[in-house]
Scaffold this active site. Structure first.
Site, PDB file in Angstrom:
ATOM      1  N   HIS A  10       0.934  -1.121  -0.026  1.00  0.00           N
ATOM      2  CA  HIS A  10      -0.049   0.057  -0.057  1.00  0.00           C
ATOM      3  C   HIS A  10       0.676   1.235   0.052  1.00  0.00           C
ATOM      4  O   HIS A  10       1.633   1.295   0.791  1.00  0.00           O
ATOM      5  CB  HIS A  10      -0.876   0.059   1.155  1.00  0.00           C
ATOM      6  CG  HIS A  10      -1.779  -1.262   1.413  1.00  0.00           C
ATOM      7  ND1 HIS A  10      -3.101  -1.214   0.963  1.00  0.00           N
ATOM      8  CD2 HIS A  10      -1.529  -2.427   1.853  1.00  0.00           C
ATOM      9  CE1 HIS A  10      -3.559  -2.141   0.996  1.00  0.00           C
ATOM     10  NE2 HIS A  10      -2.945  -3.146   1.573  1.00  0.00           N
ATOM     11  N   THR A  31      -5.488   3.789  -2.427  1.00  0.00           N
ATOM     12  CA  THR A  31      -7.079   4.207  -2.136  1.00  0.00           C
ATOM     13  C   THR A  31      -7.070   5.662  -2.986  1.00  0.00           C
ATOM     14  O   THR A  31      -6.683   6.631  -2.073  1.00  0.00           O
ATOM     15  CB  THR A  31      -7.421   4.098  -1.013  1.00  0.00           C
ATOM     16  OG1 THR A  31      -6.654   2.888  -0.381  1.00  0.00           O
ATOM     17  CG2 THR A  31      -9.114   3.869  -0.843  1.00  0.00           C
ATOM     18  N   ASP A  52     -12.085   0.919  -0.842  1.00  0.00           N
ATOM     19  CA  ASP A  52     -12.070   0.593   0.709  1.00  0.00           C
ATOM     20  C   ASP A  52     -13.322   0.065   1.121  1.00  0.00           C
ATOM     21  O   ASP A  52     -14.208   0.472   0.775  1.00  0.00           O
ATOM     22  CB  ASP A  52     -11.861   1.904   1.298  1.00  0.00           C
ATOM     23  CG  ASP A  52     -11.619   1.897   2.737  1.00  0.00           C
ATOM     24  OD1 ASP A  52     -12.526   1.479   3.563  1.00  0.00           O
ATOM     25  OD2 ASP A  52     -10.580   2.249   3.294  1.00  0.00           O
ATOM     26  N   HIS A  67      -8.118  -8.416  -0.576  1.00  0.00           N
ATOM     27  CA  HIS A  67      -7.989  -8.725   0.667  1.00  0.00           C
ATOM     28  C   HIS A  67      -8.871  -9.882   1.114  1.00  0.00           C
ATOM     29  O   HIS A  67     -10.202  -9.663   0.975  1.00  0.00           O
ATOM     30  CB  HIS A  67      -7.977  -7.500   1.789  1.00  0.00           C
ATOM     31  CG  HIS A  67      -6.775  -6.708   1.747  1.00  0.00           C
ATOM     32  ND1 HIS A  67      -6.569  -6.016   0.460  1.00  0.00           N
ATOM     33  CD2 HIS A  67      -5.619  -6.257   2.544  1.00  0.00           C
ATOM     34  CE1 HIS A  67      -5.532  -5.477   0.623  1.00  0.00           C
ATOM     35  NE2 HIS A  67      -4.672  -5.569   1.770  1.00  0.00           N
ATOM     36  N   GLU A  75      -8.511 -11.837   6.162  1.00  0.00           N
ATOM     37  CA  GLU A  75      -7.348 -11.498   6.759  1.00  0.00           C
ATOM     38  C   GLU A  75      -7.722 -11.452   8.378  1.00  0.00           C
ATOM     39  O   GLU A  75      -6.658 -11.414   9.068  1.00  0.00           O
ATOM     40  CB  GLU A  75      -6.657  -9.970   6.293  1.00  0.00           C
ATOM     41  CG  GLU A  75      -7.799  -9.019   6.638  1.00  0.00           C
ATOM     42  CD  GLU A  75      -7.066  -7.530   5.904  1.00  0.00           C
ATOM     43  OE1 GLU A  75      -7.835  -6.914   5.250  1.00  0.00           O
ATOM     44  OE2 GLU A  75      -5.784  -7.391   6.349  1.00  0.00           O
ATOM     45  N   ASP A 134       2.774  -3.100   4.422  1.00  0.00           N
ATOM     46  CA  ASP A 134       2.935  -1.870   4.773  1.00  0.00           C
ATOM     47  C   ASP A 134       4.490  -1.584   5.479  1.00  0.00           C
ATOM     48  O   ASP A 134       4.632  -1.697   6.679  1.00  0.00           O
ATOM     49  CB  ASP A 134       1.850  -1.390   5.762  1.00  0.00           C
ATOM     50  CG  ASP A 134       0.683  -1.309   5.317  1.00  0.00           C
ATOM     51  OD1 ASP A 134       0.179  -0.538   4.560  1.00  0.00           O
ATOM     52  OD2 ASP A 134      -0.236  -2.375   5.448  1.00  0.00           O
TER      53      ASP A 134
END
Ligand code: IMP
Ligand code: ZN
Length: 352
Positions: A24, A111, A153, A210, A213, A293
């Site tokens: 990201h 995003t 998102d 995703h 998770e 990240d």
């Protein structure tokens, strides 16, 4: 052959040409880069009321969990990176950091963000990031090539998700290669996005999601919905029942696995050696070790390879197989696949 030439140590992992498929953008900004941005903002407006990143995100703190992780962005980092120069500066720094770590191919995701107080639209945001990527890719001195995935998102409305698809389509020929579904797994109902992701697929966009998770985002309903969208890749893939693992294998869906992130954020039970990488590596699906990240969890991709090798006793030959398998799941076309295959074929570090 000497022992040093067979082990997967720090030097080998750093020099290894690597493919990063799950990163990201804002989560990949280093604390030092955030600090630079903070200093600039402070210099321009001494009343700028945001804490120094070196204090707000202490350098040894990596234990962000699902409760503390998402607010870090919404209540802090987005306030810091709130103008186009900060977005340009941080995007360039992220590319540089990946390149220095030996990454040769990067699919960065972000995003689209409107920053109303500064008159920035989501379109401005995406165009700004793409311009940095494009300038980067056209500089022949760079060994890294970078492309963009736009994220929906989970908290988005249908209209907001549709806007992301519009942007993906608008900028498809300018470096957007796919669409993602991300965000707080405790939020939202993914079913509302079914038609939106179908439109993205119909427009020829690749799709990564995703997936499972957290337990809260791993209901049969959710996983069946996500699989029905026919994704090309899945991220995390943690709380997945055998029957869904079988579908992933049958459909040959690539998996993006993030060891340090999952361990530090306590998304898995146990530690590195308990990570589900240990299962997926024995399947035929493409496995891309990824950072998620790196700015938050502070483990660059080279370290992820070293950790995988240490905890799963991987030889250089197995690492090579892993890297080459990841090529099959990249979102760009044959040109990049060919480039990457020849990088691995010609790399002289396998036995050095
Ligand atoms: P951005 O999309 O470039 O702004 O990157 C930060 C955003 O990525 C966060 O606000 C989250 O919505 C999303 N993100 C980062 N890591 C994760 C993750 O592990 N799971 C889900 N969403 C994530
Ligand atoms: Zn992620």
């Amino acid at each position: 052959m000497s022992a040093a030439a067979t082990s997967v140590d720090e030097r080998f992992a750093r020099c290894l040409p690597k493919i990063e498929l799950h990163a990201h953008l804002t989560g990949s900004i280093s604390r030092e880069c955030l600090h630079d941005i903070w200093e600039t903002q402070k210099g321009q407006a001494p009343a700028f009321d945001v804490e120094d990143p070196l204090i707000a995100i202490p350098s040894d703190k990596v234990d962000y969990d699902l409760e503390t992780f998402f607010p870090l962005f919404s209540s802090y980092i987005y306030k810091l990176c709130s103008d186009l120069p900060s977005i340009e500066y941080s995007t360039r720094a992220v590319l540089q950091d990946f390149q220095v770590d030996g990454v040769v191919y990067l699919e960065l995701r972000t995003t689209p963000r409107a920053i109303r107080e500064n008159g920035i639209t989501k379109d401005d945001y995406v165009r700004t990031v793409l311009n940095i990527l494009s300038a980067w890719n056209s500089n022949a001195a760079n060994t890294l090539r970078a492309y963009l995935i736009l994220s929906v998102d989970r908290r988005n409305t249908i209209a907001q998700a549709e806007e992301v698809v519009d942007l993906c389509i608008k900028y498809q020929s300018a470096g957007v290669v796919g669409i993602d579904l991300c965000g707080d797994p405790a939020k939202g109902d993914v079913r509302i996005f079914t038609d939106t992701f179908a439109r993205a697929k119909a427009a020829g966009l690749n799709m990564t999601l995703h997936f499972a998770e957290a337990k809260v985002s791993a209901s049969d309903m959710e996983l069946e919905t996500l699989l029905s969208w026919m994704p090309n890749r899945l991220g995390h893939v943690i709380h997945v029942k055998e029957e869904y693992c079988k579908i992933i294998e049958q459909e040959n869906i690539g998996v993006e696995l993030c060891l340090s992130c999952n361990v530090h954020a306590r998304m898995i039970t146990g530690t590195y050696s308990d990570h589900h990488f240990g299962t997926w590596r024995h399947t035929n699906v493409p496995v891309a070790l990824s950072t998620d990240d790196v700015g938050v969890f502070c483990s660059p991709l080279s370290n992820e390879y070293e950790l995988a090798a240490q905890h799963f006793d991987l030889s250089r030959t197995e690492i090579r197989k892993l890297c080459v398998s990841a090529i099959e799941s990249i979102f760009t076309g044959e040109d990049e696949k060919t480039r990457l295959r020849s990088i691995y074929a010609e790399w002289d570090g396998w036995t050095a």
